[in-house]
Scaffold this motif. Structure first.
Motif, PDB file in Angstrom:
ATOM      1  N   SER A  91       0.876  -1.172   0.000  1.00 18.71           N
ATOM      2  CA  SER A  91       0.000   0.000   0.000  1.00 18.71           C
ATOM      3  C   SER A  91       0.913   1.222   0.000  1.00 18.71           C
ATOM      4  CB  SER A  91      -0.897   0.003   1.232  1.00 18.71           C
ATOM      5  OG  SER A  91      -0.128   0.169   2.385  1.00 18.71           O
ATOM      6  N   LEU A  92       0.732   2.057  -0.977  1.00 16.93           N
ATOM      7  CA  LEU A  92       1.617   3.207  -1.096  1.00 16.93           C
ATOM      8  C   LEU A  92       1.237   4.271  -0.076  1.00 16.93           C
ATOM      9  CD1 LEU A  92       1.767   3.492  -4.958  1.00 16.93           C
ATOM     10  CD2 LEU A  92       3.436   2.481  -3.409  1.00 16.93           C
ATOM     11  N   PRO A  93       2.215   4.924   0.485  1.00 15.10           N
ATOM     12  CA  PRO A  93       1.889   6.047   1.367  1.00 15.10           C
ATOM     13  C   PRO A  93       1.222   7.154   0.557  1.00 15.10           C
ATOM     14  CG  PRO A  93       4.243   5.945   0.955  1.00 15.10           C
ATOM     15  CD  PRO A  93       3.649   4.736   0.312  1.00 15.10           C
ATOM     16  N   SER A  94       0.472   7.979   1.248  1.00 12.64           N
ATOM     17  CA  SER A  94      -0.394   8.920   0.547  1.00 12.64           C
ATOM     18  C   SER A  94       0.332  10.197   0.138  1.00 12.64           C
ATOM     19  CB  SER A  94      -1.570   9.281   1.430  1.00 12.64           C
ATOM     20  OG  SER A  94      -1.107   9.905   2.607  1.00 12.64           O
ATOM     21  N   LEU A  95       1.416  10.518   0.783  1.00 15.03           N
ATOM     22  CA  LEU A  95       2.118  11.764   0.464  1.00 15.03           C
ATOM     23  C   LEU A  95       3.539  11.439   0.042  1.00 15.03           C
ATOM     24  CD1 LEU A  95       0.945  14.046   3.381  1.00 15.03           C
ATOM     25  CD2 LEU A  95       0.262  14.179   1.001  1.00 15.03           C
ATOM     26  N   ASN A  96       3.950  11.955  -1.060  1.00 18.15           N
ATOM     27  CA  ASN A  96       5.234  11.599  -1.639  1.00 18.15           C
ATOM     28  C   ASN A  96       5.753  12.801  -2.398  1.00 18.15           C
ATOM     29  OD1 ASN A  96       4.824   8.443  -1.353  1.00 18.15           O
ATOM     30  ND2 ASN A  96       2.950   9.387  -2.110  1.00 18.15           N
ATOM     31  N   THR A  97       7.032  12.757  -2.699  1.00 17.99           N
ATOM     32  CA  THR A  97       7.641  13.945  -3.262  1.00 17.99           C
ATOM     33  C   THR A  97       8.988  13.612  -3.848  1.00 17.99           C
ATOM     34  OG1 THR A  97       6.596  15.483  -1.737  1.00 17.99           O
ATOM     35  CG2 THR A  97       8.691  16.166  -2.650  1.00 17.99           C
ATOM     36  N   THR A  98       9.305  14.201  -4.963  1.00 16.37           N
ATOM     37  CA  THR A  98      10.688  14.235  -5.411  1.00 16.37           C
ATOM     38  C   THR A  98      11.156  15.685  -5.347  1.00 16.37           C
ATOM     39  OG1 THR A  98      10.346  12.345  -6.849  1.00 16.37           O
ATOM     40  CG2 THR A  98      12.290  13.704  -7.276  1.00 16.37           C
ATOM     41  N   ILE A  99      12.261  15.917  -4.661  1.00 16.70           N
ATOM     42  CA  ILE A  99      12.822  17.254  -4.534  1.00 16.70           C
ATOM     43  C   ILE A  99      14.265  17.210  -5.001  1.00 16.70           C
ATOM     44  CG2 ILE A  99      11.284  18.029  -2.697  1.00 16.70           C
ATOM     45  CD1 ILE A  99      13.370  17.299  -0.650  1.00 16.70           C
ATOM     46  N   GLY A 100      14.784  18.337  -5.403  1.00 16.50           N
ATOM     47  CA  GLY A 100      16.158  18.314  -5.865  1.00 16.50           C
ATOM     48  C   GLY A 100      16.677  19.674  -6.269  1.00 16.50           C
ATOM     49  N   VAL A 101      17.909  19.654  -6.711  1.00 11.72           N
ATOM     50  CA  VAL A 101      18.599  20.862  -7.149  1.00 11.72           C
ATOM     51  C   VAL A 101      19.318  20.552  -8.463  1.00 11.72           C
ATOM     52  CG1 VAL A 101      20.401  22.558  -6.618  1.00 11.72           C
ATOM     53  CG2 VAL A 101      19.012  21.594  -4.766  1.00 11.72           C
ATOM     54  N   VAL A 102      19.178  21.446  -9.426  1.00  7.53           N
ATOM     55  CA  VAL A 102      19.990  21.430 -10.644  1.00  7.53           C
ATOM     56  C   VAL A 102      21.010  22.552 -10.501  1.00  7.53           C
ATOM     57  CG1 VAL A 102      20.000  21.679 -13.135  1.00  7.53           C
ATOM     58  CG2 VAL A 102      18.002  20.722 -11.992  1.00  7.53           C
ATOM     59  N   ALA A 103      22.257  22.288 -10.789  1.00  5.05           N
ATOM     60  CA  ALA A 103      23.279  23.332 -10.664  1.00  5.05           C
ATOM     61  C   ALA A 103      24.105  23.418 -11.939  1.00  5.05           C
ATOM     62  CB  ALA A 103      24.197  23.044  -9.481  1.00  5.05           C
ATOM     63  N   THR A 104      24.610  24.607 -12.171  1.00  2.97           N
ATOM     64  CA  THR A 104      25.514  24.801 -13.309  1.00  2.97           C
ATOM     65  C   THR A 104      26.528  25.883 -12.975  1.00  2.97           C
ATOM     66  OG1 THR A 104      25.667  25.285 -15.684  1.00  2.97           O
ATOM     67  CG2 THR A 104      24.016  26.503 -14.446  1.00  2.97           C
ATOM     68  N   ASP A 105      27.670  25.817 -13.647  1.00  5.10           N
ATOM     69  CA  ASP A 105      28.668  26.873 -13.508  1.00  5.10           C
ATOM     70  C   ASP A 105      28.480  27.954 -14.576  1.00  5.10           C
ATOM     71  OD1 ASP A 105      29.440  25.316 -15.633  1.00  5.10           O
ATOM     72  OD2 ASP A 105      31.403  24.773 -14.811  1.00  5.10           O
ATOM     73  N   ALA A 106      27.568  27.741 -15.504  1.00  8.47           N
ATOM     74  CA  ALA A 106      27.293  28.753 -16.526  1.00  8.47           C
ATOM     75  C   ALA A 106      26.717  30.005 -15.866  1.00  8.47           C
ATOM     76  CB  ALA A 106      26.297  28.205 -17.546  1.00  8.47           C
ATOM     77  N   ALA A 107      27.184  31.160 -16.310  1.00  5.93           N
ATOM     78  CA  ALA A 107      26.758  32.426 -15.696  1.00  5.93           C
ATOM     79  C   ALA A 107      25.388  32.833 -16.235  1.00  5.93           C
ATOM     80  CB  ALA A 107      27.795  33.510 -15.945  1.00  5.93           C
ATOM     81  N   ILE A 108      24.353  32.225 -15.655  1.00  9.49           N
ATOM     82  CA  ILE A 108      22.989  32.562 -16.058  1.00  9.49           C
ATOM     83  C   ILE A 108      22.400  33.570 -15.077  1.00  9.49           C
ATOM     84  CG2 ILE A 108      22.619  30.372 -17.242  1.00  9.49           C
ATOM     85  CD1 ILE A 108      21.072  29.385 -14.807  1.00  9.49           C
ATOM     86  N   THR A 109      21.292  34.187 -15.472  1.00  9.67           N
ATOM     87  CA  THR A 109      20.606  35.165 -14.625  1.00  9.67           C
ATOM     88  C   THR A 109      19.580  34.466 -13.736  1.00  9.67           C
ATOM     89  OG1 THR A 109      18.827  35.531 -16.199  1.00  9.67           O
ATOM     90  CG2 THR A 109      20.824  36.873 -16.481  1.00  9.67           C
ATOM     91  N   ARG A 110      18.974  35.242 -12.825  1.00  3.31           N
ATOM     92  CA  ARG A 110      17.962  34.640 -11.957  1.00  3.31           C
ATOM     93  C   ARG A 110      16.731  34.175 -12.741  1.00  3.31           C
ATOM     94  NH1 ARG A 110      16.985  38.728  -7.362  1.00  3.31           N
ATOM     95  NH2 ARG A 110      15.622  37.098  -6.571  1.00  3.31           N
ATOM     96  N   PRO A 111      16.215  34.958 -13.679  1.00  2.91           N
ATOM     97  CA  PRO A 111      15.092  34.401 -14.461  1.00  2.91           C
ATOM     98  C   PRO A 111      15.507  33.137 -15.217  1.00  2.91           C
ATOM     99  CG  PRO A 111      15.252  36.773 -14.772  1.00  2.91           C
ATOM    100  CD  PRO A 111      16.466  36.363 -13.991  1.00  2.91           C
ATOM    101  N   GLU A 112      16.737  33.112 -15.694  1.00  6.82           N
ATOM    102  CA  GLU A 112      17.202  31.915 -16.408  1.00  6.82           C
ATOM    103  C   GLU A 112      17.358  30.730 -15.449  1.00  6.82           C
ATOM    104  OE1 GLU A 112      19.510  34.580 -19.824  1.00  6.82           O
ATOM    105  OE2 GLU A 112      20.670  33.637 -18.209  1.00  6.82           O
ATOM    106  N   ALA A 113      17.691  31.015 -14.186  1.00  8.91           N
ATOM    107  CA  ALA A 113      17.768  29.936 -13.193  1.00  8.91           C
ATOM    108  C   ALA A 113      16.373  29.383 -12.906  1.00  8.91           C
ATOM    109  CB  ALA A 113      18.424  30.442 -11.908  1.00  8.91           C
ATOM    110  N   THR A 114      15.394  30.272 -12.860  1.00  4.83           N
ATOM    111  CA  THR A 114      14.015  29.813 -12.668  1.00  4.83           C
ATOM    112  C   THR A 114      13.618  28.894 -13.822  1.00  4.83           C
ATOM    113  OG1 THR A 114      13.540  31.888 -11.547  1.00  4.83           O
ATOM    114  CG2 THR A 114      11.644  30.590 -12.282  1.00  4.83           C
ATOM    115  N   ARG A 115      13.959  29.303 -15.040  1.00  6.08           N
ATOM    116  CA  ARG A 115      13.678  28.487 -16.226  1.00  6.08           C
ATOM    117  C   ARG A 115      14.410  27.147 -16.148  1.00  6.08           C
ATOM    118  NH1 ARG A 115      10.041  27.540 -19.935  1.00  6.08           N
ATOM    119  NH2 ARG A 115       9.525  29.742 -19.613  1.00  6.08           N
TER     120      ARG A 115
END
Lengths: 341, 341
Positions: free
Chosen positions: B233-257
């Motif tokens: 029986s699967l639990p009712s609340l589940n989640t995948t969370i994480g972080v994507v990182a890069t060394d490319a000099a992107i802006t904050r809107p680009e990080a949101t994207r």
């Protein structure tokens, strides 16, 4: 002081509690808005420097549809931990999103917003912790009329004078339709005013928002106020946070819209407002006690939204009028225009 | 196990630390993604039951433009307090948004997301607190290769089998333009997989995402896996969370994207995903070490975004392949298709 502007606890099902600490390096606190029997809620973040928690859960397309508490607190982001105390308080009473069959197997969702008051009591390191949130819950009452330098407003400043906690409420008469009888709903607001902007028009010495019953300030009052504020260096981070509540049975998207409407009240009461240096955040709660029907619903919602903006504006003025004059030479009390007393 | 899929710490300037507790009623933990020299960040919340903190501050139109840590943690909303420990760790090192001239007069902004793992160690009341966050920070290293049942993934489950922490990285060769030389940037991801959905196609017994080097599962493997999952029986609340990182000099809107792009990786790896019962939340960080120029920027960003989705998908598969077989009869290890070992 204003003639009694009312309280957010005039809304059936809403209770408010405060906890604060002053002296020995402290001047901060926490305010908890409780709905022990549940409320649907929404949020609108319009300041540029928000400190928040559990706002994503309130998006109307998300799972959790009932909450029991919203936490307003000093301490900047450090104060976000005050919500932990509210979670403990609620879980001990089996209130929260149910995740298991046993008592206490709940996850209380406690949306939270903070104001920046670090160092205002003398020590930068003193900020609310979980005990503040729990004590504010324990102190909650459905007949809360205390305001001013209390709870999350304890360390608040606003446009160079003392800020604080303010409240207001009003009733809204919804006209009858073919399908729905005439009915009256209540709207209330609580605001913690810690704004970068001023609530007082320095040209007139009166609040931006027109308030009945205030005396006209004297020219000497105005001069003293302008001189006083001009001498102060304003802190760089500031915020007005608050909750609009109603007993009208609105939906979650409508609660989100109600929080948005509340920000119009901030715009009327505070200038400048919603700047990059403010963290202005408003929540909305509905205890859903009074059916407002489906016929003419847009018109009825518009009445409620308009009342929300008015209540927020009045709550903001109430906050600075009720704020305790500071205990030191930085007091605004002694310089406050007589019209504002 | 996968042939080394890489680590988010392959991105210059990113460190990762874990802290967890198991046994005596405990099976939970906290993972901290640190950027000691700062990173710009973004977030995208696409699950229906998110538990988050400081996500509003990351909106690209808001004030705080650098962060030093993102907290991924077990404990559902109770675990949000793990971020308090990261705040203490950072403030002690004078890292955070500066609000005063003295050392330590900073407010660290620690965006946080949680997974639901309450009760998986036996006691519903055991969840990470501030000490987990602080210890995860202290454990952080720029050469982190540990994965599986560790940190925030300690109590994770995914589609009826053990979940955990997974990582992946890749390099992206950006072609030269008239104005910008050819250059190589790195993209990495870390995911804590606690999904309601499965990462394994039950018809084939292989991951939804094609991964090189996996053996073909036997019919007996597939039958055992299907039977095993069907009984749970699967639990009712589940989640995948994480972080994507890069060394490319992107802006904050680009990080949101970039965070938005990461969710495409979840969609490829997990089915179902992004349901009302998942709290799926991805952050993006850029340490801004490598200029990617303005000419052909959209094409270059598209390459990086595509790599982010791929890294997230691979990190999710890595998580379940690296997860420690459970110590009890609920183990997936003994039933896992041989192709997945």
């Amino acid at each position: 002081m204003l003639a009694d502007p009312g309280s957010i606890t005039d809304v059936d099902g809403i209770a408010v509690g405060h906890h604060q600490r002053t002296g020995r390096g402290w001047r901060t606190g926490t305010t908890m808005v409780l709905a022990p029997h549940g409320a649907i809620a929404g949020v609108d973040v319009r300041g540029g420097g928000p400190g928040t928690r559990e706002t994503d859960a309130l998006a109307p397309w998300n799972l959790v549809d009932q909450i029991n508490a919203i936490c307003l607190t000093g301490g900047s982001a450090y104060g976000l931990r005050a919500a932990d105390g509210a979670m403990s308080y609620l879980a001990a009473r089996d209130l929260g999103y149910r995740v298991g069959p046993e008592p206490g197997q709940v996850v209380p969702v406690v949306p939270t917003a903070v104001i920046f008051d670090l160092g205002r009591g003398g020590s930068f390191a003193n900020h609310p912790d979980a005990s503040f949130g729990e004590r504010a819950c324990r102190a909650a009452t459905h007949r809360q009329h205390r305001r001013g330098s209390i709870g999350a407003g304890t360390g608040a400043m606003a446009g160079g004078v003392r800020g604080g906690v303010g409240m207001a409420s009003c009733t809204v008469a919804l006209t009858a339709t073919d399908a729905t009888p005439a009915t009256t709903v209540t709207v209330g607001a609580i605001c913690v005013v810690n704004a970068r902007g001023s609530l007082i028009d320095l040209a007139s010495g009166k609040p931006h928002v027109s308030v009945h019953g205030l005396r006209r300030p004297t020219p000497a009052d105005r001069t003293a106020l302008v001189d006083y504020i001009a001498r102060r260096s304003l802190p760089s981070l500031n915020t007005t946070i608050g909750v609009v509540a109603t007993d009208a049975a609105i939906t979650r998207p409508e609660a989100t819209r109600l929080a948005m409407s509340g920000h119009d009240g901030l715009a009327r009461a505070i200038n400048p407002v919603h700047t990059l240096a403010d963290g202005d955040t408003l929540f909305a709660m509905s205890t859903r006690r009074i059916d407002i029907g489906d016929v003419d619903r847009v018109a009825r919602l518009s009445q409620i939204q308009s009342a929300a903006a008015t209540c927020v504006a009045h709550a903001c003025v109430d906050a600075i009028l009720a704020a305790t004059p500071a205990v030191n030479a930085e007091s605004y009390g002694s310089l406050c225009p007589s019209a504002l007393r």
